[in-house]
Write a protein that holds these residues in place. Structure first.
Motif, PDB file in Angstrom:
ATOM      1  N   GLU A 127       0.821  -1.212   0.000  1.00  0.00           N
ATOM      2  CA  GLU A 127       0.000   0.000   0.000  1.00  0.00           C
ATOM      3  C   GLU A 127       0.857   1.265   0.000  1.00  0.00           C
ATOM      4  O   GLU A 127       0.464   2.290  -0.557  1.00  0.00           O
ATOM      5  N   LYS A 128       2.036   1.191   0.620  1.00  0.00           N
ATOM      6  CA  LYS A 128       2.913   2.372   0.636  1.00  0.00           C
ATOM      7  C   LYS A 128       3.401   2.688  -0.773  1.00  0.00           C
ATOM      8  O   LYS A 128       3.533   3.853  -1.152  1.00  0.00           O
ATOM      9  N   VAL A 129       3.696   1.622  -1.528  1.00  0.00           N
ATOM     10  CA  VAL A 129       4.133   1.842  -2.908  1.00  0.00           C
ATOM     11  C   VAL A 129       2.985   2.402  -3.731  1.00  0.00           C
ATOM     12  O   VAL A 129       3.167   3.296  -4.557  1.00  0.00           O
ATOM     13  N   LEU A 130       1.767   1.867  -3.488  1.00  0.00           N
ATOM     14  CA  LEU A 130       0.608   2.389  -4.222  1.00  0.00           C
ATOM     15  C   LEU A 130       0.396   3.859  -3.895  1.00  0.00           C
ATOM     16  O   LEU A 130      -0.007   4.639  -4.755  1.00  0.00           O
ATOM     17  N   ASP A 131       0.680   4.233  -2.653  1.00  0.00           N
ATOM     18  CA  ASP A 131       0.528   5.638  -2.270  1.00  0.00           C
ATOM     19  C   ASP A 131       1.448   6.537  -3.082  1.00  0.00           C
ATOM     20  O   ASP A 131       1.019   7.586  -3.568  1.00  0.00           O
ATOM     21  N   ILE A 132       2.713   6.145  -3.213  1.00  0.00           N
ATOM     22  CA  ILE A 132       3.606   7.034  -3.981  1.00  0.00           C
ATOM     23  C   ILE A 132       3.257   6.988  -5.458  1.00  0.00           C
ATOM     24  O   ILE A 132       3.417   7.973  -6.165  1.00  0.00           O
ATOM     25  N   LEU A 133       2.729   5.856  -5.924  1.00  0.00           N
ATOM     26  CA  LEU A 133       2.254   5.830  -7.314  1.00  0.00           C
ATOM     27  C   LEU A 133       1.104   6.816  -7.488  1.00  0.00           C
ATOM     28  O   LEU A 133       1.027   7.538  -8.477  1.00  0.00           O
ATOM     29  N   GLU A 134       0.223   6.844  -6.504  1.00  0.00           N
ATOM     30  CA  GLU A 134      -0.927   7.740  -6.606  1.00  0.00           C
ATOM     31  C   GLU A 134      -0.481   9.199  -6.545  1.00  0.00           C
ATOM     32  O   GLU A 134      -0.978  10.049  -7.284  1.00  0.00           O
ATOM     33  N   ILE A 135       0.486   9.475  -5.658  1.00  0.00           N
ATOM     34  CA  ILE A 135       0.969  10.851  -5.528  1.00  0.00           C
ATOM     35  C   ILE A 135       1.610  11.321  -6.833  1.00  0.00           C
ATOM     36  O   ILE A 135       1.399  12.441  -7.280  1.00  0.00           O
ATOM     37  N   THR A 136       2.389  10.446  -7.467  1.00  0.00           N
ATOM     38  CA  THR A 136       3.124  10.894  -8.652  1.00  0.00           C
ATOM     39  C   THR A 136       2.326  10.769  -9.941  1.00  0.00           C
ATOM     40  O   THR A 136       2.555  11.517 -10.881  1.00  0.00           O
ATOM     41  N   THR A 137       1.398   9.802 -10.026  1.00  0.00           N
ATOM     42  CA  THR A 137       0.701   9.601 -11.302  1.00  0.00           C
ATOM     43  C   THR A 137      -0.770   9.964 -11.245  1.00  0.00           C
ATOM     44  O   THR A 137      -1.382  10.194 -12.281  1.00  0.00           O
TER      45      THR A 137
END
Lengths: 128, 145, 360
Positions: free
Chosen positions: C133-143
């Protein structure tokens, strides 16, 4: 443009594929394309280990039979069944024959990947 | 109200079925079960067996082969049951609307109670969809949620 | 000889979120034959790609698979760019690389979780997915989206990563690495895990090549082959060496993915360090010309192969997508016979199957 593309005839196919198998190349995939009166088939191989791609290409009439390469590369079974089903390519001696229902269901369209007349005409004319 | 009706609302068991979706919504459905969203705290349990399920969560557009499977699963679920179509393609066919092997949304085959839009639908939206389905179920059974 | 029975595995099976059916021929508990029945995920995307205008196909290709969605979009753009050919700006190359590796990070965490679930280690499944979920969070922030990132356009990328986001991503990635290390230690050293995975579904080096495998599945059999060594996008500038294991079994496949998880994080950190300034996208001139191109990109599951043929119109004449699972499924025909029924889920999962990819 595809580098290392070799045009062959369908009768040479098995002999050429055998050469790849003897050299321990990896079968990558195949692709079919509807040219209107003919089908254009391309098979891709990779010289392993490494990233060296080469290809074999031949054209066949829509009612001509093509030998199956599944005797040499079992893994081609999916792509050959798919071409048979979606393009109507007549492959003989398939190792596993899904009988035209690998991808498609009983009530799916028949040979859905063949192009319509309009598509073929638009492709020949080209764009701006 | 009876114990069964209450339990069904307080701990609905869901079954997830993937038609021919791109996986995006499926992993979001799974993500709902994992610690960040954790739907089990609401008593929602994911089931593999249709005969154990109360709610059917369906993702992806119906294609010509899964239509039969989906209908079969739906019929196996004992009533009263709820169906949730998750994702844009589950609700209408979405980006796949002009693909030859796609029939369209889930409602082409089975009745749908709740539509959850989004491509891919966010876990929050999916949980919201389940809650909406439960409200509908409560009304149907004539009990308070 | 015990009587033979045919047992269907799927199309709706708890271990796989996706529909695939394996008809297993059993002699008591032992599998003696297998026929995969696929087609539950077939939509007909290749045909739709011929009917849609070429910029629209990006969105369709991204939905071939929701797990490696970003890389599908990038590869489609890559193959169409090769038709002109069109050079993309260096910053766009780096951003694509970063997002591709971010997608790999989340995909490998997802798979490690599913593996743990397949052998009944549920708390480990939950832990892997918590980190993911942490990786998904940074994906969401950047994309802008957790799952379907949609960042690529023909000619470059659609979004930028600014300095604040970059700083945040680096922090999160370091944190993810630390947490993943603790879990991976369990996975790699625990004897119960080994008991379920070591020696299950063994493929030798020669078998792996003959079956035409790709990705971690191929590298777990000792074949040092990875599309990233072609040096597309920014990979040529980054220090990179394919990760190989030699066991050829389910355990080796897990070990390769554990290694790649760390490597993906390292590649992202290195790419963030070297991220050049500049434009985000080049503008394509006119329609894709009459030409053919092939693009091979390493996805989390292996090599994705795109073949495109343009004809000078707004539509492509042909787009062929061969996804990694398409190449890996025939290996089940060799790996499953001889194993026990209870090991089938783990062996099937060890190829990291992505059925919606396979059938398009």
């Amino acid at each position: 443009m595809i580098d290392k593309l070799k045009e062959i005839s369908k009768d040479q196919l098995l002999a050429e594929v055998k050469k790849y198998a003897d050299a321990k190349a990896r079968f990558v995939t195949g692709s079919a394309n509807d040219l209107g009166d003919k089908l254009e088939i391309t098979y891709f191989f990779n010289a392993s280990p490494g990233m060296d791609l080469s290809a074999l290409r031949f054209s066949v009439g829509k009612d001509e039979e093509v030998p199956s390469m599944t005797g040499i590369y079992l893994t081609a079974v999916l792509i050959e069944n798919e071409m048979k089903e979606l393009f109507g390519l007549k492959v003989k001696d398939l190792a596993i024959d899904f009988g035209g229902h690998m991808m498609l269901a009983q009530d799916s369209p028949v040979l859905p990947m063949l192009k319509t007349e309009e598509q073929l005409a638009a492709g020949k004319k080209g764009g701006n | 109200m009876g114990i069964i009706a209450t339990s069904r609302l307080k701990s609905p068991w869901i079954m997830h079925f993937d038609n021919s979706s791109c996986n995006g919504c499926d992993i979001e459905v799974l993500a709902c079960l994992t610690p960040l969203y954790d739907v089990e705290r609401f008593g929602i349990v994911n089931m593999g067996n249709p005969k154990h399920a109360d709610v059917l969560v369906v993702t992806g557009p119906v294609n010509r082969r899964t239509a039969r499977v989906l209908k079969n699963l739906y019929e196996q679920i004992p009533g009263p049951k709820m169906v949730i179509a998750v994702g844009t393609c589950g609700t209408s066919g979405g980006v796949f609307h002009n693909c030859y092997n796609v029939l369209g949304g889930v409602d082409k085959v089975i009745p749908v109670d709740v539509y959850v839009p989004g491509c891919a639908a966010r876990p929050e939206a999916i949980i919201d969809g389940v809650v909406l389905a439960l409200q509908k179920l409560a009304k149907l059974q004539g009990v308070a949620l | 000889m015990a009587p033979r029975t045919i047992t269907p595995f799927g199309p709706q099976h708890p271990v796989l979120p996706e529909p695939i059916q394996l008809k297993l021929e059993l002699e008591d508990e032992r599998v003696v034959g297998v026929v995969p029945a696929i087609g539950y995920g077939h939509r007909g995307i290749e045909k739709a790609c011929e009917l849609n205008e070429y910029p629209k196909n990006i969105y369709l290709c991204e939905r071939i698979c929701g797990i490696c969605s970003a890389i599908h979009g990038m590869t489609y753009c890559d193959v169409v760019e090769k038709l002109w050919p069109l050079e993309i700006p260096p910053r766009a190359s780096y951003l694509r690389t970063i997002w591709a590796e971010m997608a790999r990070t989340h995909s490998h965490l997802l798979w490690l979780g599913l593996l743990a679930d397949a052998f009944g280690f549920e708390s480990m499944f939950m832990q892997y997915w918590r980190i993911r979920e942490k990786v998904l969070d940074i994906l969401e922030i950047t994309t802008g989206h957790r799952v379907t990132q949609s960042v690529s356009i023909v000619g470059g990328v659609r979004r930028d990563i600014d300095d604040d986001q970059k700083k945040h991503c680096i922090e999160v990635l370091k944190d993810v690495r630390k947490e993943a290390e603790a879990l991976n230690n369990v996975l790699v050293n625990d004897y119960t895990v080994k008991a379920r995975t070591v020696g299950k579904g063994v493929l030798s080096y020669d078998q792996a090549i003959a079956l035409g495998l790709c990705g971690p599945h191929l590298r777990a059999s000792g074949v040092k082959e990875d599309c990233r060594t072609q040096g597309y996008w920014a990979y040529g500038d980054l220090s990179y060496e394919p990760i190989v294991a030699t066991g050829g079994d389910s355990f080796s496949r897990a070990a390769v993915r554990v290694g790649e998880l760390y490597q993906a994080i390292d590649l992202q950190l290195e790419a963030f360090g070297k991220l050049p300034e500049g434009e985000l996208a080049a503008k394509p001139k006119g329609n894709p010309p009459a030409n053919e191109a092939v693009s091979r990109v390493e996805q989390p599951r292996g090599e994705v192969f795109y073949y495109a043929k343009g004809n000078g119109t707004r539509n492509l004449e042909r787009l062929r997508v061969r996804t990694p699972t398409y190449a890996n499924i025939p290996s089940l025909l060799v790996m499953l016979p001889g194993c026990e029924l209870a090991d089938v889920p783990i062996i099937v999962l060890s190829i990291d199957p992505c059925i919606s990819c396979t059938e398009r």
